[in-house]
Design a protein around this motif. Structure first.
Motif, PDB file in Angstrom:
ATOM      1  N   TYR A  79       2.057 -15.866 -12.549  1.00 52.81           N
ATOM      2  CA  TYR A  79       2.937 -15.015 -11.747  1.00 52.81           C
ATOM      3  C   TYR A  79       4.359 -15.052 -12.285  1.00 52.81           C
ATOM      4  O   TYR A  79       4.970 -13.999 -12.492  1.00 52.81           O
TER       5      TYR A  79
ATOM      6  N   ARG B 164       5.054  -6.070  -8.992  1.00 52.19           N
ATOM      7  CA  ARG B 164       5.246  -5.243  -7.790  1.00 52.19           C
ATOM      8  C   ARG B 164       4.017  -4.381  -7.516  1.00 52.19           C
ATOM      9  O   ARG B 164       3.611  -4.218  -6.369  1.00 52.19           O
ATOM     10  N   SER B 165       3.421  -3.841  -8.557  1.00 52.29           N
ATOM     11  CA  SER B 165       2.286  -2.943  -8.362  1.00 52.29           C
ATOM     12  C   SER B 165       1.033  -3.684  -7.895  1.00 52.29           C
ATOM     13  O   SER B 165       0.136  -3.068  -7.306  1.00 52.29           O
ATOM     14  N   ILE B 166       0.955  -4.967  -8.117  1.00 52.22           N
ATOM     15  CA  ILE B 166      -0.198  -5.753  -7.667  1.00 52.22           C
ATOM     16  C   ILE B 166      -0.255  -5.796  -6.141  1.00 52.22           C
ATOM     17  O   ILE B 166      -1.335  -5.893  -5.557  1.00 52.22           O
ATOM     18  N   ARG B 167       0.873  -5.677  -5.502  1.00 51.00           N
ATOM     19  CA  ARG B 167       0.942  -5.770  -4.040  1.00 51.00           C
ATOM     20  C   ARG B 167       0.187  -4.651  -3.317  1.00 51.00           C
ATOM     21  O   ARG B 167      -0.110  -4.775  -2.140  1.00 51.00           O
ATOM     22  N   VAL B 168      -0.126  -3.561  -4.011  1.00 53.81           N
ATOM     23  CA  VAL B 168      -0.859  -2.473  -3.369  1.00 53.81           C
ATOM     24  C   VAL B 168      -2.351  -2.791  -3.224  1.00 53.81           C
ATOM     25  O   VAL B 168      -3.043  -2.124  -2.466  1.00 53.81           O
ATOM     26  N   TYR B 169      -2.823  -3.804  -3.936  1.00 53.09           N
ATOM     27  CA  TYR B 169      -4.224  -4.208  -3.846  1.00 53.09           C
ATOM     28  C   TYR B 169      -4.444  -5.049  -2.596  1.00 53.09           C
ATOM     29  O   TYR B 169      -3.529  -5.730  -2.133  1.00 53.09           O
TER      30      TYR B 169
ATOM     31  N   ARG C 126      -5.252  -8.197  -0.408  1.00 58.76           N
ATOM     32  CA  ARG C 126      -4.861  -9.577  -0.706  1.00 58.76           C
ATOM     33  C   ARG C 126      -5.952 -10.336  -1.469  1.00 58.76           C
ATOM     34  O   ARG C 126      -5.659 -11.088  -2.401  1.00 58.76           O
TER      35      ARG C 126
ATOM     36  N   GLN D 194      -5.737  -9.580  -5.252  1.00 58.94           N
ATOM     37  CA  GLN D 194      -4.466  -9.727  -5.973  1.00 58.94           C
ATOM     38  C   GLN D 194      -4.510 -10.794  -7.064  1.00 58.94           C
ATOM     39  O   GLN D 194      -3.958 -10.589  -8.144  1.00 58.94           O
TER      40      GLN D 194
END
Length: 55
Positions: free
Chosen positions: A2, A14-19, A21, A24
């Motif tokens: 990370y 930042r884009s990982i947060r749309v997946y 939990r 992720q």
């Protein structure tokens, strides 16, 4: 992973947060690994999967 990805590619983190939990961590690992040189990826497979990867 990370911290390294956040320093070099903050938009990726930042884009990982749309997946969801539960996905992720896998997405973080995939994106981190995709940024590595192929030789480093093969070494990680050898280290964590226990079998030598031949190219």
């Amino acid at each position: 992973m990370y911290s390294a990805l956040a320093r070099s590619h903050p938009a990726e983190v930042r884009s990982i947060r749309v997946y969801p939990r539960q996905q992720q961590l896998a997405e973080l690992e995939a994106r981190y690994t995709a940024k590595l040189p192929p030789r480093d990826v093969l070494q990680l497979f050898d280290r964590y999967c226990g079998a030598e990867v031949l190219v």
